[in-house]
Motif scaffolding. Structure first.
Motif, PDB file in Angstrom:
ATOM      1  N   TYR A  13       0.330  12.797 -22.503  1.00  0.00           N
ATOM      2  CA  TYR A  13      -0.403  11.459 -21.616  1.00  0.00           C
ATOM      3  C   TYR A  13      -1.413  11.334 -21.576  1.00  0.00           C
ATOM      4  N   ASN A  14      -1.967   9.962 -21.664  1.00  0.00           N
ATOM      5  CA  ASN A  14      -3.349   9.456 -22.111  1.00  0.00           C
ATOM      6  C   ASN A  14      -3.617   8.119 -20.373  1.00  0.00           C
ATOM      7  N   VAL A  15      -4.829   7.809 -20.271  1.00  0.00           N
ATOM      8  CA  VAL A  15      -4.515   6.247 -19.253  1.00  0.00           C
ATOM      9  C   VAL A  15      -3.363   5.491 -19.702  1.00  0.00           C
ATOM     10  N   ASN A  16      -2.890   5.281 -20.350  1.00  0.00           N
ATOM     11  CA  ASN A  16      -1.977   4.107 -20.531  1.00  0.00           C
ATOM     12  C   ASN A  16      -0.553   4.631 -20.404  1.00  0.00           C
ATOM     13  N   THR A  17      -0.493   6.001 -20.669  1.00  0.00           N
ATOM     14  CA  THR A  17       0.810   6.185 -20.211  1.00  0.00           C
ATOM     15  C   THR A  17       1.852   6.668 -19.275  1.00  0.00           C
ATOM     16  N   PHE A  18       0.570   6.901 -18.553  1.00  0.00           N
ATOM     17  CA  PHE A  18       0.204   7.971 -17.004  1.00  0.00           C
ATOM     18  C   PHE A  18      -0.054   6.264 -15.890  1.00  0.00           C
ATOM     19  N   ARG A  19      -0.380   5.162 -16.651  1.00  0.00           N
ATOM     20  CA  ARG A  19      -0.110   4.388 -15.736  1.00  0.00           C
ATOM     21  C   ARG A  19       1.465   3.135 -15.625  1.00  0.00           C
ATOM     22  N   SER A  23       0.761  -1.212   0.135  1.00  0.00           N
ATOM     23  CA  SER A  23       0.289  -0.229   0.067  1.00  0.00           C
ATOM     24  C   SER A  23       0.887   1.228   0.343  1.00  0.00           C
ATOM     25  N   GLN A  24       2.282   1.461   0.377  1.00  0.00           N
ATOM     26  CA  GLN A  24       2.549   2.407   0.827  1.00  0.00           C
ATOM     27  C   GLN A  24       3.443   2.662  -0.050  1.00  0.00           C
ATOM     28  N   VAL A  25       3.787   1.802  -1.222  1.00  0.00           N
ATOM     29  CA  VAL A  25       4.827   1.304  -2.592  1.00  0.00           C
ATOM     30  C   VAL A  25       3.763   2.346  -3.194  1.00  0.00           C
ATOM     31  N   LEU A  26       2.139   1.831  -3.300  1.00  0.00           N
ATOM     32  CA  LEU A  26       1.169   2.115  -4.647  1.00  0.00           C
ATOM     33  C   LEU A  26       0.629   4.075  -4.289  1.00  0.00           C
ATOM     34  N   ASP A  27       1.194   4.431  -2.946  1.00  0.00           N
ATOM     35  CA  ASP A  27       0.946   5.712  -2.447  1.00  0.00           C
ATOM     36  C   ASP A  27       2.039   6.321  -3.180  1.00  0.00           C
ATOM     37  N   SER A  28       3.138   6.319  -2.679  1.00  0.00           N
ATOM     38  CA  SER A  28       4.424   6.461  -2.830  1.00  0.00           C
ATOM     39  C   SER A  28       4.740   6.967  -4.430  1.00  0.00           C
ATOM     40  N   ALA A  29       4.079   5.157  -5.181  1.00  0.00           N
ATOM     41  CA  ALA A  29       4.919   5.614  -6.731  1.00  0.00           C
ATOM     42  C   ALA A  29       3.244   6.716  -7.543  1.00  0.00           C
ATOM     43  N   LEU A  30       2.820   6.724  -6.758  1.00  0.00           N
ATOM     44  CA  LEU A  30       1.600   7.763  -7.648  1.00  0.00           C
ATOM     45  C   LEU A  30       1.750   9.078  -7.323  1.00  0.00           C
ATOM     46  N   ASN A  31       1.982   9.145  -6.269  1.00  0.00           N
ATOM     47  CA  ASN A  31       3.019  10.815  -5.485  1.00  0.00           C
ATOM     48  C   ASN A  31       3.875  10.701  -6.537  1.00  0.00           C
ATOM     49  N   ASP A  32       4.576  10.474  -6.641  1.00  0.00           N
ATOM     50  CA  ASP A  32       5.776  10.508  -8.232  1.00  0.00           C
ATOM     51  C   ASP A  32       4.857  11.052  -9.187  1.00  0.00           C
ATOM     52  N   SER A  33       4.345  10.215  -9.886  1.00  0.00           N
ATOM     53  CA  SER A  33       4.107   9.999 -10.956  1.00  0.00           C
ATOM     54  C   SER A  33       3.046  10.982 -11.328  1.00  0.00           C
ATOM     55  N   ALA A  34       2.013  11.927 -10.012  1.00  0.00           N
ATOM     56  CA  ALA A  34       0.648  12.916  -9.529  1.00  0.00           C
ATOM     57  C   ALA A  34       1.810  13.769  -9.922  1.00  0.00           C
ATOM     58  N   ARG A  35       2.970  14.035  -9.477  1.00  0.00           N
ATOM     59  CA  ARG A  35       4.260  15.597 -10.050  1.00  0.00           C
ATOM     60  C   ARG A  35       3.952  15.392 -11.819  1.00  0.00           C
ATOM     61  N   LEU A  36       4.545  14.600 -12.013  1.00  0.00           N
ATOM     62  CA  LEU A  36       3.847  14.810 -13.632  1.00  0.00           C
ATOM     63  C   LEU A  36       2.947  15.879 -14.271  1.00  0.00           C
ATOM     64  N   ILE A  37       2.062  15.400 -13.378  1.00  0.00           N
ATOM     65  CA  ILE A  37       0.940  16.337 -14.251  1.00  0.00           C
ATOM     66  C   ILE A  37       0.862  17.337 -13.297  1.00  0.00           C
ATOM     67  N   ARG A  38       1.344  17.784 -12.224  1.00  0.00           N
ATOM     68  CA  ARG A  38       1.377  18.561 -12.231  1.00  0.00           C
ATOM     69  C   ARG A  38       2.074  19.625 -11.744  1.00  0.00           C
ATOM     70  N   THR A  39       3.391  19.965 -12.311  1.00  0.00           N
ATOM     71  CA  THR A  39       4.399  20.208 -13.599  1.00  0.00           C
ATOM     72  C   THR A  39       3.958  20.282 -14.751  1.00  0.00           C
ATOM     73  N   GLY A  40       3.303  19.772 -15.630  1.00  0.00           N
ATOM     74  CA  GLY A  40       2.750  20.343 -16.844  1.00  0.00           C
ATOM     75  C   GLY A  40       3.629  19.221 -17.713  1.00  0.00           C
ATOM     76  N   GLN A  41       4.634  18.350 -17.305  1.00  0.00           N
ATOM     77  CA  GLN A  41       5.560  17.263 -17.723  1.00  0.00           C
ATOM     78  C   GLN A  41       4.562  16.700 -18.890  1.00  0.00           C
ATOM     79  N   ALA A  42       3.565  15.821 -18.320  1.00  0.00           N
ATOM     80  CA  ALA A  42       2.143  14.706 -18.298  1.00  0.00           C
ATOM     81  C   ALA A  42       1.453  15.555 -19.260  1.00  0.00           C
ATOM     82  N   GLN A  43       1.185  17.213 -19.293  1.00  0.00           N
ATOM     83  CA  GLN A  43       0.793  17.814 -20.647  1.00  0.00           C
ATOM     84  C   GLN A  43       1.431  17.390 -21.477  1.00  0.00           C
ATOM     85  N   ALA A  44       2.463  17.982 -21.591  1.00  0.00           N
ATOM     86  CA  ALA A  44       3.690  18.276 -22.638  1.00  0.00           C
ATOM     87  C   ALA A  44       3.851  17.325 -23.446  1.00  0.00           C
ATOM     88  N   GLN A  45       3.544  16.057 -23.157  1.00  0.00           N
ATOM     89  CA  GLN A  45       3.895  14.652 -23.504  1.00  0.00           C
ATOM     90  C   GLN A  45       2.935  13.637 -24.142  1.00  0.00           C
TER      91      GLN A  45
END
Length: 185
Positions: free
Chosen positions: A82-88, A58-80
């Motif tokens: 991303y869709n649901v599969n690339t975010f997964r 559970s902690q690993v999943l939480d940490s992985a989501l937190n790190d990946s959500a940063r890609l959205i928060r900083t605009g990196q996911a939008q610039a690339q």
């Protein structure tokens, strides 16, 4: 006469002597004690290990989501784009092989206000079937985003009422959620 008082008395004395010798004999005491205490001991050790593994996952999943959500928060996911599969894939790259990434469910949604962030039931509790519709909307700069990840974790132990499963089929729902405002990228 076969059953005389003398014979019965001698038999009682022999039986009492055997009983005393049997009760005084300490050979095999360790084996008997281990047989009485071994099963509960190993059940407790198994319960501790499984609980630790579920909390670790559970902690690993939480940490992985937190790190990946940063890609959205900083605009990196939008610039690339991303869709649901690339975010997964971004989340899965942080899971260290603990999870089957094909079974990881992701929902990224734009919400209007922080107070409107709410969770809905993603699984039918009776059947264990997914009700979650995976989607991906990472918004634009300064959008409020809610990122959710869900996984059905298989539990192993089911001894004496100890079972961490909360879904049918000995599964436990692990989840991680982040709500944030995108940076003005």
């Amino acid at each position: 006469m076969f059953f005389s008082i003398k014979n019965i008395g001698a038999r009682l004395i022999k039986t009492a002597t055997r009983r005393r010798r049997f009760l005084a004999n300490e050979n095999g005491v360790t084996a008997v004690e281990f047989a009485m205490l071994g099963l509960p001991f190993f059940v407790i050790i198994g319960a501790i290990l499984e609980t630790a593994l579920v909390f670790f996952a559970s902690q690993v999943l939480d940490s992985a989501l937190n790190d990946s959500a940063r890609l959205i928060r900083t605009g990196q996911a939008q610039a690339q784009n991303y869709n649901v599969n690339t975010f997964r894939g971004a989340v899965c790259s942080e899971l260290y092989g603990l999870f089957d990434c094909k079974k990881l469910k992701i929902r990224v949604s734009k919400i209007n206000t922080f107070s409107s962030a709410g969770l809905t039931s993603v699984i039918d509790p009776k059947t264990g079937d997914w009700k979650l519709v995976q989607s991906y909307n990472d918004g634009v700069a300064s959008s409020i985003i809610m990122v959710e990840a869900y996984y059905k974790w298989s539990t192993i132990l089911d001894f004496f009422g100890f079972n961490l499963a909360d879904l049918p089929g000995n599964k436990r729902l692990l989840s991680a959620v982040r709500v944030f405002r995108n940076e003005p990228f």
